[in-house]
Design a protein around this motif. Structure first.
Motif, PDB file in Angstrom:
ATOM      1  N   THR A  74       0.852  -1.188   0.000  1.00 55.71           N
ATOM      2  CA  THR A  74       0.000   0.000   0.000  1.00 55.71           C
ATOM      3  C   THR A  74       0.883   1.232   0.000  1.00 55.71           C
ATOM      4  N   ASN A  75       0.349   2.327  -0.514  1.00 60.46           N
ATOM      5  CA  ASN A  75       1.100   3.568  -0.583  1.00 60.46           C
ATOM      6  C   ASN A  75       1.063   4.336   0.727  1.00 60.46           C
ATOM      7  N   SER A  76       0.050   4.168   1.543  1.00 57.40           N
ATOM      8  CA  SER A  76      -0.091   4.904   2.786  1.00 57.40           C
ATOM      9  C   SER A  76      -0.886   4.061   3.767  1.00 57.40           C
ATOM     10  N   PRO A  77      -0.766   4.352   5.080  1.00 61.89           N
ATOM     11  CA  PRO A  77      -1.551   3.580   6.066  1.00 61.89           C
ATOM     12  C   PRO A  77      -3.049   3.734   5.880  1.00 61.89           C
ATOM     13  N   GLU A  78      -3.503   4.845   5.275  1.00 59.54           N
ATOM     14  CA  GLU A  78      -4.936   5.031   5.089  1.00 59.54           C
ATOM     15  C   GLU A  78      -5.520   4.040   4.099  1.00 59.54           C
ATOM     16  N   GLU A  79      -4.667   3.481   3.197  1.00 61.83           N
ATOM     17  CA  GLU A  79      -5.158   2.549   2.189  1.00 61.83           C
ATOM     18  C   GLU A  79      -5.154   1.102   2.651  1.00 61.83           C
ATOM     19  N   GLU A  80      -4.720   0.825   3.901  1.00 63.31           N
ATOM     20  CA  GLU A  80      -4.727  -0.539   4.404  1.00 63.31           C
ATOM     21  C   GLU A  80      -6.163  -0.988   4.662  1.00 63.31           C
ATOM     22  N   PRO A  81      -6.460  -2.305   4.480  1.00 61.17           N
ATOM     23  CA  PRO A  81      -7.834  -2.788   4.710  1.00 61.17           C
ATOM     24  C   PRO A  81      -8.204  -2.698   6.177  1.00 61.17           C
ATOM     25  N   PRO A  82      -9.481  -2.575   6.487  1.00 61.45           N
ATOM     26  CA  PRO A  82      -9.909  -2.506   7.893  1.00 61.45           C
ATOM     27  C   PRO A  82      -9.566  -3.786   8.645  1.00 61.45           C
ATOM     28  N   LEU A  83      -9.537  -3.658   9.974  1.00 62.24           N
ATOM     29  CA  LEU A  83      -9.176  -4.803  10.808  1.00 62.24           C
ATOM     30  C   LEU A  83     -10.207  -5.912  10.705  1.00 62.24           C
ATOM     31  N   LEU A  84     -11.506  -5.571  10.663  1.00 65.13           N
ATOM     32  CA  LEU A  84     -12.542  -6.599  10.568  1.00 65.13           C
ATOM     33  C   LEU A  84     -12.436  -7.370   9.261  1.00 65.13           C
ATOM     34  N   GLU A  85     -12.064  -6.671   8.188  1.00 62.67           N
ATOM     35  CA  GLU A  85     -11.905  -7.359   6.908  1.00 62.67           C
ATOM     36  C   GLU A  85     -10.714  -8.304   6.936  1.00 62.67           C
ATOM     37  N   GLU A  86      -9.636  -7.916   7.618  1.00 62.11           N
ATOM     38  CA  GLU A  86      -8.490  -8.807   7.731  1.00 62.11           C
ATOM     39  C   GLU A  86      -8.825 -10.030   8.580  1.00 62.11           C
ATOM     40  N   LEU A  87      -9.714  -9.877   9.560  1.00 64.69           N
ATOM     41  CA  LEU A  87     -10.123 -11.007  10.386  1.00 64.69           C
ATOM     42  C   LEU A  87     -11.181 -11.868   9.730  1.00 64.69           C
ATOM     43  N   GLY A  88     -11.683 -11.460   8.574  1.00 66.73           N
ATOM     44  CA  GLY A  88     -12.690 -12.241   7.874  1.00 66.73           C
ATOM     45  C   GLY A  88     -14.100 -12.023   8.373  1.00 66.73           C
ATOM     46  N   ILE A  89     -14.359 -10.889   9.026  1.00 62.23           N
ATOM     47  CA  ILE A  89     -15.693 -10.580   9.546  1.00 62.23           C
ATOM     48  C   ILE A  89     -16.350  -9.580   8.612  1.00 62.23           C
ATOM     49  N   ASN A  90     -17.403 -10.007   7.962  1.00 62.28           N
ATOM     50  CA  ASN A  90     -18.130  -9.169   7.017  1.00 62.28           C
ATOM     51  C   ASN A  90     -19.584  -9.100   7.468  1.00 62.28           C
ATOM     52  N   PHE A  91     -19.993  -7.958   8.006  1.00 66.79           N
ATOM     53  CA  PHE A  91     -21.333  -7.831   8.551  1.00 66.79           C
ATOM     54  C   PHE A  91     -22.398  -7.883   7.462  1.00 66.79           C
ATOM     55  N   ASP A  92     -22.046  -7.473   6.249  1.00 60.63           N
ATOM     56  CA  ASP A  92     -23.009  -7.552   5.157  1.00 60.63           C
ATOM     57  C   ASP A  92     -23.349  -9.005   4.827  1.00 60.63           C
ATOM     58  N   ILE A 112     -21.896 -16.963  -1.270  1.00 59.11           N
ATOM     59  CA  ILE A 112     -21.785 -16.405   0.074  1.00 59.11           C
ATOM     60  C   ILE A 112     -21.832 -17.506   1.126  1.00 59.11           C
ATOM     61  N   MET A 113     -22.720 -18.482   0.913  1.00 64.06           N
ATOM     62  CA  MET A 113     -22.870 -19.538   1.903  1.00 64.06           C
ATOM     63  C   MET A 113     -21.663 -20.469   1.949  1.00 64.06           C
ATOM     64  N   ASN A 114     -20.853 -20.474   0.922  1.00 65.21           N
ATOM     65  CA  ASN A 114     -19.685 -21.348   0.904  1.00 65.21           C
ATOM     66  C   ASN A 114     -18.523 -20.786   1.717  1.00 65.21           C
ATOM     67  N   GLU A 115     -18.668 -19.595   2.259  1.00 67.81           N
ATOM     68  CA  GLU A 115     -17.608 -18.990   3.050  1.00 67.81           C
ATOM     69  C   GLU A 115     -17.559 -19.627   4.442  1.00 67.81           C
ATOM     70  N   THR A 116     -16.353 -19.718   4.960  1.00 73.79           N
ATOM     71  CA  THR A 116     -16.168 -20.248   6.313  1.00 73.79           C
ATOM     72  C   THR A 116     -16.288 -19.097   7.298  1.00 73.79           C
ATOM     73  N   ASP A 117     -17.497 -18.773   7.660  1.00 74.88           N
ATOM     74  CA  ASP A 117     -17.781 -17.667   8.566  1.00 74.88           C
ATOM     75  C   ASP A 117     -18.346 -18.246   9.857  1.00 74.88           C
ATOM     76  N   LEU A 118     -17.600 -18.128  10.936  1.00 74.15           N
ATOM     77  CA  LEU A 118     -18.032 -18.673  12.229  1.00 74.15           C
ATOM     78  C   LEU A 118     -18.420 -17.588  13.225  1.00 74.15           C
ATOM     79  N   THR A 119     -18.445 -16.338  12.779  1.00 76.42           N
ATOM     80  CA  THR A 119     -18.829 -15.259  13.695  1.00 76.42           C
ATOM     81  C   THR A 119     -20.294 -15.368  14.091  1.00 76.42           C
ATOM     82  N   GLY A 120     -21.170 -15.503  13.099  1.00 77.61           N
ATOM     83  CA  GLY A 120     -22.591 -15.642  13.385  1.00 77.61           C
ATOM     84  C   GLY A 120     -22.927 -16.892  14.173  1.00 77.61           C
ATOM     85  N   PRO A 121     -22.411 -18.078  13.794  1.00 76.22           N
ATOM     86  CA  PRO A 121     -22.714 -19.278  14.575  1.00 76.22           C
ATOM     87  C   PRO A 121     -22.277 -19.200  16.029  1.00 76.22           C
TER      88      PRO A 121
END
Length: 248
Positions: A74-92, A112-121
């Motif tokens: 990345t060119n600057s710290p502002e362009e880094e992905p959010p922490l939740l996205e790096e952890l694989g948490i997508n509220f949408d 979408i259902m094929n994703e390994t998302d364990l936050t909701g469960p």
């Protein structure tokens, strides 16, 4: 005298030396170079002390050329992905999966259902344990133990039935999201007893709801058309166990 001057030049290595007349000269520059700031042209080649550059106390930091990318990509710290996205948490995606479970007749999005998302469960399992505890039933161990055992069993069953590869995380995610109607039933049991005709009807309705939602997601994700009833049967057995914990 010449040997002493040669010793001084080898010892100090300062870029300057003293000639026989006592003048300070720089042997690393051309004395006839008019662009050198350390000299003025008076015919003698003597160093001008006033023209020396003093140390300012700041380190030299070369500027990066435009268009270059740092090691992080990345060119600057502002362009880094959010922490939740790096952890694989997508509220949408969590919200879309929740809506898919709440409507058993809505087609499921397999991508979408094929994703390994364990936050909701995990949240739904905690919510089920909390609602059971509010009804005077501390069954956190039963909830997590039954969930882990059921995920292993469904993983083995779906691996045998499906021609596509099945991941354990996907199975746990789908079964955990489809636990949401059971959480609502457990919350209802806090205020009203399910040991009656109305309670029995609600329990049967919720079991069918959970099993149909889970089987719908599994067949859409794993391309198992025409096998929904076969998948819904073991799902109904699983959610029937959770229903027994809610009633008794």
């Amino acid at each position: 005298m010449g040997e002493f001057q040669q010793f001084e030049q080898d010892f100090y290595q300062t870029g300057y030396y003293i000639d026989e007349q006592g003048h300070t000269l720089a042997y690393s520059y051309d004395v006839n170079d008019s662009t050198n700031p350390a000299y003025y042209d008076d015919g003698t080649g003597v160093l001008d002390p006033s023209s020396q550059q003093h140390y300012s106390g700041r380190l030299y930091q070369p500027a990066m050329p435009s268009g270059t990318v740092s090691d992080t990509g990345t060119n600057s710290p502002e362009e880094e992905p959010p922490l939740l996205e790096e952890l694989g948490i997508n509220f949408d995606h969590i919200w879309q999966k929740t809506l898919t479970v709440l409507n058993p007749f809505k087609p499921a999005d397999g991508s979408i259902m094929n994703e390994t998302d364990l936050t909701g469960p995990i949240l739904f399992c905690i919510a089920l344990g909390v609602t059971l505890m509010m009804a005077g039933k501390a069954h956190f161990g039963y909830v997590y133990g039954i969930s882990a055992t059921a995920c292993i069993g469904m993983y083995i069953l779906l691996s045998l039935m499906s021609s596509l590869s099945v991941s354990y995380g996907c199975v746990a995610s789908v079964l955990g999201y489809c636990l949401l109607p059971m959480v609502a039933l457990s919350a209802f049991a806090v205020f009203y007893s399910l040991q009656g005709v109305l309670g029995t009807v609600l329990v049967l309705l919720v079991i069918c709801w959970c099993s149909l939602s889970a089987s719908k997601i599994f067949i859409s994700t794993l391309a198992m058309e025409g096998q929904q009833l076969l998948v819904a049967y073991p799902c109904a057995l699983l959610y029937g166990i959770f229903a027994l914990l809610t009633i008794f």
